[in-house]
Design a protein around this motif. Structure first.
Motif, PDB file in Angstrom:
ATOM      1  N   GLY A 169       0.841  -1.078  -0.049  1.00  0.00           N
ATOM      2  CA  GLY A 169       0.076   0.025  -0.100  1.00  0.00           C
ATOM      3  C   GLY A 169       0.798   1.343   0.023  1.00  0.00           C
ATOM      4  N   LYS A 170       0.177   2.342  -0.127  1.00  0.00           N
ATOM      5  CA  LYS A 170       0.813   3.730  -0.154  1.00  0.00           C
ATOM      6  C   LYS A 170       0.496   4.575   0.868  1.00  0.00           C
ATOM      7  N   LEU A 171       1.142   5.592   1.215  1.00  0.00           N
ATOM      8  CA  LEU A 171       0.762   6.662   2.323  1.00  0.00           C
ATOM      9  C   LEU A 171       0.384   7.920   1.445  1.00  0.00           C
ATOM     10  N   ILE A 172      -0.752   8.419   2.032  1.00  0.00           N
ATOM     11  CA  ILE A 172      -1.260   9.876   1.410  1.00  0.00           C
ATOM     12  C   ILE A 172      -1.049  10.722   2.614  1.00  0.00           C
ATOM     13  N   ILE A 173      -0.203  11.755   2.519  1.00  0.00           N
ATOM     14  CA  ILE A 173       0.337  12.365   3.612  1.00  0.00           C
ATOM     15  C   ILE A 173      -0.584  13.918   3.383  1.00  0.00           C
ATOM     16  N   ILE A 174      -1.517  14.350   4.294  1.00  0.00           N
ATOM     17  CA  ILE A 174      -2.225  15.352   3.894  1.00  0.00           C
ATOM     18  C   ILE A 174      -1.894  16.434   5.239  1.00  0.00           C
ATOM     19  N   SER A 175      -1.466  17.786   5.206  1.00  0.00           N
ATOM     20  CA  SER A 175      -1.026  18.615   5.872  1.00  0.00           C
ATOM     21  C   SER A 175      -1.714  20.007   5.598  1.00  0.00           C
ATOM     22  N   ALA A 176      -1.943  20.618   6.591  1.00  0.00           N
ATOM     23  CA  ALA A 176      -2.912  21.953   6.299  1.00  0.00           C
ATOM     24  C   ALA A 176      -2.965  22.666   7.785  1.00  0.00           C
ATOM     25  N   PRO A 177      -2.719  23.924   7.663  1.00  0.00           N
ATOM     26  CA  PRO A 177      -3.025  24.841   8.908  1.00  0.00           C
ATOM     27  C   PRO A 177      -4.465  24.532   9.467  1.00  0.00           C
ATOM     28  N   SER A 178      -4.427  24.563  10.591  1.00  0.00           N
ATOM     29  CA  SER A 178      -5.952  24.043  11.142  1.00  0.00           C
ATOM     30  C   SER A 178      -7.100  25.224  10.680  1.00  0.00           C
ATOM     31  N   GLY A 179      -8.170  24.733  10.507  1.00  0.00           N
ATOM     32  CA  GLY A 179      -9.002  25.628   9.781  1.00  0.00           C
ATOM     33  C   GLY A 179      -9.326  25.617   8.538  1.00  0.00           C
ATOM     34  N   CYS A 180      -8.464  24.914   7.823  1.00  0.00           N
ATOM     35  CA  CYS A 180      -8.509  24.883   6.255  1.00  0.00           C
ATOM     36  C   CYS A 180      -9.426  23.851   5.873  1.00  0.00           C
ATOM     37  N   GLY A 181     -10.110  23.125   6.644  1.00  0.00           N
ATOM     38  CA  GLY A 181     -11.209  22.394   6.442  1.00  0.00           C
ATOM     39  C   GLY A 181     -10.589  20.719   5.949  1.00  0.00           C
ATOM     40  N   LYS A 182      -9.433  20.497   6.639  1.00  0.00           N
ATOM     41  CA  LYS A 182      -8.680  19.431   6.584  1.00  0.00           C
ATOM     42  C   LYS A 182      -9.629  18.205   6.867  1.00  0.00           C
ATOM     43  N   SER A 183     -10.092  18.123   8.277  1.00  0.00           N
ATOM     44  CA  SER A 183     -10.836  17.154   8.877  1.00  0.00           C
ATOM     45  C   SER A 183     -12.012  16.729   8.076  1.00  0.00           C
ATOM     46  N   THR A 184     -12.593  17.696   7.489  1.00  0.00           N
ATOM     47  CA  THR A 184     -13.975  17.677   6.424  1.00  0.00           C
ATOM     48  C   THR A 184     -13.379  16.870   5.498  1.00  0.00           C
ATOM     49  N   ILE A 185     -12.459  17.397   4.536  1.00  0.00           N
ATOM     50  CA  ILE A 185     -11.857  17.087   3.594  1.00  0.00           C
ATOM     51  C   ILE A 185     -11.567  15.321   3.749  1.00  0.00           C
ATOM     52  N   ILE A 186     -11.006  15.015   4.632  1.00  0.00           N
ATOM     53  CA  ILE A 186     -10.527  13.817   4.858  1.00  0.00           C
ATOM     54  C   ILE A 186     -11.799  12.834   5.179  1.00  0.00           C
ATOM     55  N   GLY A 187     -12.467  13.416   6.196  1.00  0.00           N
ATOM     56  CA  GLY A 187     -13.843  12.532   6.515  1.00  0.00           C
ATOM     57  C   GLY A 187     -14.528  12.310   5.157  1.00  0.00           C
ATOM     58  N   ASP A 188     -14.846  13.264   4.431  1.00  0.00           N
ATOM     59  CA  ASP A 188     -15.838  13.048   3.192  1.00  0.00           C
ATOM     60  C   ASP A 188     -15.292  12.055   2.399  1.00  0.00           C
ATOM     61  N   ILE A 189     -13.902  12.066   1.937  1.00  0.00           N
ATOM     62  CA  ILE A 189     -13.066  11.116   1.151  1.00  0.00           C
ATOM     63  C   ILE A 189     -13.168   9.687   1.772  1.00  0.00           C
ATOM     64  N   MET A 190     -13.198   9.578   2.877  1.00  0.00           N
ATOM     65  CA  MET A 190     -13.081   8.085   3.626  1.00  0.00           C
ATOM     66  C   MET A 190     -14.632   7.562   3.678  1.00  0.00           C
ATOM     67  N   ASP A 191     -15.336   8.548   3.987  1.00  0.00           N
ATOM     68  CA  ASP A 191     -16.969   8.340   3.897  1.00  0.00           C
ATOM     69  C   ASP A 191     -17.398   7.725   2.674  1.00  0.00           C
ATOM     70  N   ARG A 192     -16.935   8.279   1.571  1.00  0.00           N
ATOM     71  CA  ARG A 192     -17.324   7.619   0.152  1.00  0.00           C
ATOM     72  C   ARG A 192     -16.988   6.228  -0.040  1.00  0.00           C
ATOM     73  N   GLY A 193     -15.725   6.140   0.564  1.00  0.00           N
ATOM     74  CA  GLY A 193     -15.204   4.641   0.398  1.00  0.00           C
ATOM     75  C   GLY A 193     -14.920   4.199  -0.945  1.00  0.00           C
ATOM     76  N   GLU A 194     -14.683   5.076  -1.782  1.00  0.00           N
ATOM     77  CA  GLU A 194     -14.468   4.717  -3.256  1.00  0.00           C
ATOM     78  C   GLU A 194     -12.905   4.451  -3.325  1.00  0.00           C
ATOM     79  N   LEU A 195     -12.112   4.779  -2.492  1.00  0.00           N
ATOM     80  CA  LEU A 195     -10.644   4.420  -2.381  1.00  0.00           C
ATOM     81  C   LEU A 195     -10.195   3.625  -1.252  1.00  0.00           C
ATOM     82  N   ASP A 196      -9.350   2.616  -1.527  1.00  0.00           N
ATOM     83  CA  ASP A 196      -9.030   1.964  -0.315  1.00  0.00           C
ATOM     84  C   ASP A 196      -8.123   2.549   0.700  1.00  0.00           C
ATOM     85  N   LEU A 197      -8.725   3.435   1.528  1.00  0.00           N
ATOM     86  CA  LEU A 197      -7.611   4.174   2.200  1.00  0.00           C
ATOM     87  C   LEU A 197      -8.154   3.800   3.949  1.00  0.00           C
ATOM     88  N   GLU A 198      -7.030   3.720   4.842  1.00  0.00           N
ATOM     89  CA  GLU A 198      -7.172   3.685   5.987  1.00  0.00           C
ATOM     90  C   GLU A 198      -6.538   4.837   6.858  1.00  0.00           C
TER      91      GLU A 198
END
Ligand code: 5GP
Length: 189
Positions: A4-33
């Motif tokens: 597997g591969k690593l996807i690293i996401i960094s962002a200053p807080s308040g940039c919507g990072k948690s929302t974006i990661i949550g949304d991508i994971m909830d869709r479940g289209e990509l095999d991501l843990e």
């Protein structure tokens, strides 16, 4: 078996990072843990131990440093430590799963270097510092002092954007989400 591969996401807080990661994971289209980091900060209301973070005491965090249990760790805010546990990524990657990491800029650059082409790093930028301050104020979860601390930190983190493979500005959430999904899809293909 393909690793597997690593996807690293960094962002200053308040940039919507948690929302974006949550949304991508909830869709479940990509095999991501999700790699659940360890921290010695206290849980915020609604945060769950083992889900958002492994919430540890100062001593437990120090013990894990001594045991070399971390791939990386950083003091992101004074006295507040965060670290990526080897146990969160090693087995999953070996079993062919992709792992997504939500970590600060130092951690992001560090993990990208350690894992080379097995990792991709994405920086999510706010449209502007003023807009970021406004979002943090609207979120209502931080005191004015805490907001200024986060804004100061954000300005500092912005100076690292060029060290990332990709920079996505979160001006419009759906657009930012699809841009990031495309980067991840292309990378793990
Ligand atoms: P928060 O306290 O708002 O959840 O997170 C503060 C910062 O710590 C965020 O920028 C987040 O990405 C970062 N962070 C979370 N986990 C880790 C980690 O394991 N390593 C590093 N270096 N930063 C982390």
């Amino acid at each position: 078996m393909k690793k597997g591969k690593l996807i690293i996401i960094s962002a200053p807080s308040g940039c919507g990072k948690s929302t974006i990661i949550g949304d991508i994971m909830d869709r479940g289209e990509l095999d991501l843990e999700f790699s659940v980091s360890a921290t010695n900060r206290k849980p915020r209301p609604g945060e769950v131990d083992g889900v958002n973070y492994h919430f540890l005491s100062d001593q437990q965090f120090k013990d894990l440093i001594a045991e070399k249990a971390f791939v990386e760790y950083e003091q992101v805010y004074p006295g507040r430590y965060y670290g990526t546990l080897r146990s969160e990524i090693q087995n999953r990657v070996e079993q062919g799963h992709n792992v997504i990491l939500d970590i600060d800029v130092h951690g992001g650059v560090n993990v990208r270097e350690q894992f080379g082409d097995d990792a991709v790093s994405i920086f999510i930028a706010p449209p502007s510092i003023d807009e970021l301050r406004r979002r943090l104020q609207n979120r209502g979860s931080d005191s004015p002092e805490a907001i200024e601390e986060r804004v100061g930190r954000a300005e500092y983190e912005m100076s690292f954007r060029d060290k990332f493979d990709h920079v996505v500005t979160n001006d419009e959430l759906p657009r930012a989400i699809s841009a990031i999904e495309r980067i991840i899809t292309d990378f793990i293909a």
